[in-house]
Design a protein around this motif. Structure first.
Motif, PDB file in Angstrom:
ATOM      1  N   ASP A 566      -9.483-131.828  63.051  1.00  0.00           N
ATOM      2  CA  ASP A 566      -9.868-133.129  63.529  1.00  0.00           C
ATOM      3  C   ASP A 566     -11.335-133.087  63.727  1.00  0.00           C
ATOM      4  OD1 ASP A 566      -7.359-133.888  65.881  1.00  0.00           O
ATOM      5  OD2 ASP A 566      -7.374-134.410  63.802  1.00  0.00           O
ATOM      6  N   THR A 567     -12.014-131.874  64.032  1.00  0.00           N
ATOM      7  CA  THR A 567     -13.357-131.822  64.072  1.00  0.00           C
ATOM      8  C   THR A 567     -14.014-131.794  62.837  1.00  0.00           C
ATOM      9  OG1 THR A 567     -12.849-130.612  66.090  1.00  0.00           O
ATOM     10  CG2 THR A 567     -15.410-130.415  64.977  1.00  0.00           C
ATOM     11  N   ARG A 568     -13.367-131.208  61.832  1.00  0.00           N
ATOM     12  CA  ARG A 568     -13.865-131.075  60.522  1.00  0.00           C
ATOM     13  C   ARG A 568     -14.018-132.488  60.067  1.00  0.00           C
ATOM     14  NH1 ARG A 568     -10.733-127.705  59.040  1.00  0.00           N
ATOM     15  NH2 ARG A 568     -12.035-125.750  59.304  1.00  0.00           N
ATOM     16  N   VAL A 569     -12.828-133.240  60.124  1.00  0.00           N
ATOM     17  CA  VAL A 569     -13.002-134.669  59.540  1.00  0.00           C
ATOM     18  C   VAL A 569     -13.930-135.488  60.174  1.00  0.00           C
ATOM     19  CG1 VAL A 569     -11.522-136.818  59.587  1.00  0.00           C
ATOM     20  CG2 VAL A 569     -10.399-134.545  59.056  1.00  0.00           C
ATOM     21  N   MET A 570     -14.263-135.330  61.577  1.00  0.00           N
ATOM     22  CA  MET A 570     -15.344-136.084  62.118  1.00  0.00           C
ATOM     23  C   MET A 570     -16.639-135.705  61.589  1.00  0.00           C
ATOM     24  SD  MET A 570     -14.266-136.552  66.312  1.00  0.00           S
ATOM     25  CE  MET A 570     -13.961-134.802  66.475  1.00  0.00           C
TER      26      MET A 570
END
Length: 755
Positions: A566-570
């Motif tokens: 999720d962090t990488r996507v953000m």
């Protein structure tokens, strides 16, 4: 738990309100056939009509949740055959070509009609009627021969009604044409001798509400076999995925609205059938068929009638296209003549009003007025000067920027009723709202005596809670009405050519601005200050934006190994957003620099320039549009700034390729031609197009049309093109047909006229 698929109590929809009735999810089917719906992945029965029990000797509730083989075991067709058929349809999406499938159920012959919708395959069984196949084929062949001949459209429409009646055997077959307001008129009729004629009668738009018209564009054939029959409810397993009514948008057995059933009973009709007539993908009319007793027409006969109607639809499009192209060519020729007159005379008034070809000749209007420099210059039959002054004052309060058109002027501007005999319709283009300058065209009132099939106003009933409800009309006796204050509608070609003439006039006005505009210098200074401001702001935004991107990349590089998904996507979204912002700033900077950049005029080898542009676009479009062709016609030399001309054609060709991606074969054609004064290039595509009536802000910054919302873009490209053309003392205009094609045209002055 088994649940009925018919409950609408929680939807908030009242089924006496015909404009909001959910007719695509009625929860019932007509009782002459039965239906099951299976999951496309595992062929498990998810929905079944209650009356299936009557045909397969097994309760519908017992079928739900069972594999399809349980149903097939009750038939004379091996299960493996049906599964194989459905697998082919699912894999190749060939449902329409495969229908119908013929087989037996309990000793009776049936047609199976299958289609896939979302995650379900819907199977519908209808009885087979002893076919008159040879007669149907003969009638279809005759219709095809007739369309290919030079018959008039009126003859084709009447003969289509006759052939459809022969195929389906109904008492009455009518061809029903919609108007721009969706009221309809019966324009052809074939009937039994004892029936009273409906030819020439009008029906109000409310008789066929909006959502029904949308379904007619999807389901081209619709049959109601027995108005008096009791519809069969659809049941489903009450699970989380099926806890909603079955969507019957593409169903052939879909039950009929109670409102429409009441309407047909009021007319004395016991069976009906409708076949859609389309023009350019939109609903032009219907072939409406009525029978005084219940009558079922099986699927093959309906398909034969549908084919005859499609031949008529093709003839409509061909004849209308011929008519439109002929008219468009004529008015474009007249507009080019007007442009030459304006440039030759160097006088707007003389060029538009004092030659054999005047501004009146670019439309089918009967009158035109040029309102310029506080004077009125009239051509043809027009209102008085004082009336025109009132119109222009009113136009100044209306919210439009370029073009205004109406065929009901007195409805919008009540004062116009006093001169409706000459101006019930008006087309206006703005030369300057601030100076109250316009070009106006007028069409006279067309008084019509309309005979309705009964009073078009539906009866209103007040419920216990005081709310009004509409019900179908009960009387269909001829009811006459005189229609006033309307004119012949304006054609898209008239609007398009009027916009082009406006560009021609504004170009001359702009070049003579020092002679007639005292505020020009103040406007120039203000414009330069705003230009410099936008450049400074856009330039300064790049530094913090670069920092954001840099820090995000550093964090992803250093912390990427321990980031969750999720962090990488953000973080990726941050990078994507900064890239879009950089693109927008780059466009704004380019737009603002154009005001200061010196132009380097020189003859340009357009073949060489366009080859480079084509190669670049084909590389970027390769993954998005593998069926793209960019073709060239004649490519005459342009005298202009190479960098800016390159930007013009890059923007226009990129837009053309982008908006034609949905076409099966995307074709973009670039061609040029020369006149005595200018070089004109066109960029034509076969993409999504747009409605000319909604294109008044085409060149405004950050403005995009609604049908372009799903395509990437900033809304800056055409504003840049417009500004470049202004700096070259050139022009840009356009013409488009929705879902067919768009043509952008640019003109550059010859070398000796640019200095």
């Amino acid at each position: 738990m088994i649940v009925s698929n018919t409950d609408t109590t929680n939807s908030g929809i009242d089924l006496t309100n015909c404009e909001s009735e959910p007719i695509h999810i009625p929860g019932y089917i007509q009782s002459h056939g039965f239906l099951v719906a299976i999951s496309a992945d595992d062929f498990v029965i998810r929905y079944a009509s209650e009356n299936a029990a009557s045909f397969v000797n097994r309760p519908a509730a017992d079928l739900l949740g069972k594999p399809l083989e349980d149903l097939v075991s009750e038939t004379d067709l091996p299960a493996v055959d049906l599964v194989a058929i459905l697998n082919v349809g699912k894999r190749e999406n060939t449902w329409s070509r495969m229908n119908p499938h013929h087989f037996r159920l309990n000793g009776q012959e049936w047609n199976l009609i299958a289609h896939q919708h979302d995650h379900l395959i819907i199977l519908e069984w209808e009885p087979v009627v002893s076919a008159q196949g040879n007669l149907d084929q003969q009638l279809v062949a005759e219709a095809l021969t007739e369309v290919q001949s030079n018959r008039t459209l009126t003859e084709l429409i009447q003969n289509t009604a006759r052939r459809v009646k022969q195929i389906i055997g109904y008492d009455r077959v009518m061809v029903y044409r919609f108007g721009s307001d969706w009221h309809g008129e019966v324009i052809a009729e074939e009937k039994e001798p004892h029936l009273e004629p409906y030819l020439g009668l009008h029906y109000p738009a409310s008789d066929i509400p909006r959502q029904a018209r949308e379904l007619y564009k999807t389901n081209l054939v619709r049959i109601i076999a027995d108005v008096g029959s009791t519809p069969s409810p659809i049941f489903s397993v009450n699970s989380q995925s099926e806890n909603r009514p079955l969507d019957l948008t593409h169903s052939v057995l879909r039950a009929v609205s109670p409102i429409h059933i009441e309407y047909l009973k009021n007319m004395g009709v016991q069976a009906s059938m409708s076949i859609s007539l389309l023009y350019r993908g939109e609903l032009w009319g219907l072939i409406s068929c009525h029978h005084s007793t219940p009558r079922f027409v099986d699927f093959p006969a309906r398909q034969a009638a549908k084919f005859v109607s499609q031949l008529l639809s093709s003839a409509l499009e061909f004849r209308k296209n011929e008519e439109d192209q002929s008219f468009l060519f004529q008015v474009q020729q007249n507009e080019q003549k007007l442009n030459s007159q304006i440039l030759e005379d160097w006088d707007i008034v003389v060029g538009l009003t004092q030659h054999p070809v005047s501004a009146l000749n670019i439309t089918s209007a009967t009158g035109a007025v040029l309102v310029f420099d506080n004077k009125f210059y009239s051509m043809g039959s027009v209102p008085s000067d004082s009336a025109v002054a009132g119109i222009t004052n009113w136009l100044g309060t209306e919210s439009f920027d370029t073009v205004f058109e109406t065929d009901r002027l007195p409805e919008l501007y009540p004062m116009a009723e006093a001169f409706r005999d000459v101006a019930s319709g008006m087309l206006a283009v703005v030369l300057s709202k601030e100076l109250n300058e316009y070009l106006l065209w007028f069409k006279p009132e067309q008084v019509r005596q309309v005979t309705w099939a009964g009073n078009p106003a539906k009866p209103v009933t007040i419920s216990n809670d005081g709310k009004p409800f509409l019900h179908p009309r009960k009387s269909f006796e001829a009811w006459s009405q005189t229609v006033r204050n309307t004119s012949e509608p304006w054609k898209d070609a008239e609007i398009s050519v009027a916009i082009k003439l406006r560009e021609d006039v504004l170009q001359v006005v702009s070049r003579k601005a020092n002679e007639v505009r005292q505020l020009n210098e103040r406007l120039r200074v203000a414009y330069e200050e705003l230009d410099a401001f936008s450049y400074t702001v856009s330039h300064d935004l790049r530094t913090p934006l670069s920092s954001i991107r840099c820090y995000a990349e550093i964090i992803m590089e250093e912390q990427g190994g321990i980031m969750d998904d999720d962090t990488r996507v953000m973080f990726q979204k941050i990078l994507d957003s900064t890239e879009r912002m950089r693109s927008l700033i780059r466009h704004i900077l380019y737009y603002s620099r154009m005001g200061r950049t010196e132009l380097n005029f020189q003859p340009l080898n357009m073949a060489k320039m366009l080859d480079v542009i084509r190669d670049e676009i084909m590389v970027t479009e390769n993954k998005k549009n593998r069926h793209l062709r960019i073709e060239y016609g004649k490519l005459p030399t342009i005298f202009g700034d190479p960098t800016m001309v390159n930007q013009v054609f890059t923007n226009l060709i990129s837009n053309a390729t982008k908006y034609s991606r949905l076409a099966p074969e995307s074709v973009v054609r670039v061609a040029g031609r020369e006149t005595a004064e200018e070089v004109i290039y066109t960029v034509k595509d076969n993409g999504i197009g747009f409605d000319m009536k909604h294109a008044t802000k085409m060149f405004d910054l950050f403005k995009r049309l609604e049908n372009a919302a799903s395509f990437e873009g900033t809304g800056v490209g055409l504003a840049i093109v417009k500004r470049i053309m202004s700096r070259h003392k050139g022009k840009i205009w356009f013409h488009s047909d929705p879902n067919r094609e768009t043509t952008f045209s640019v003109s550059f002055p010859k070398e000796n006229q640019t200095s």
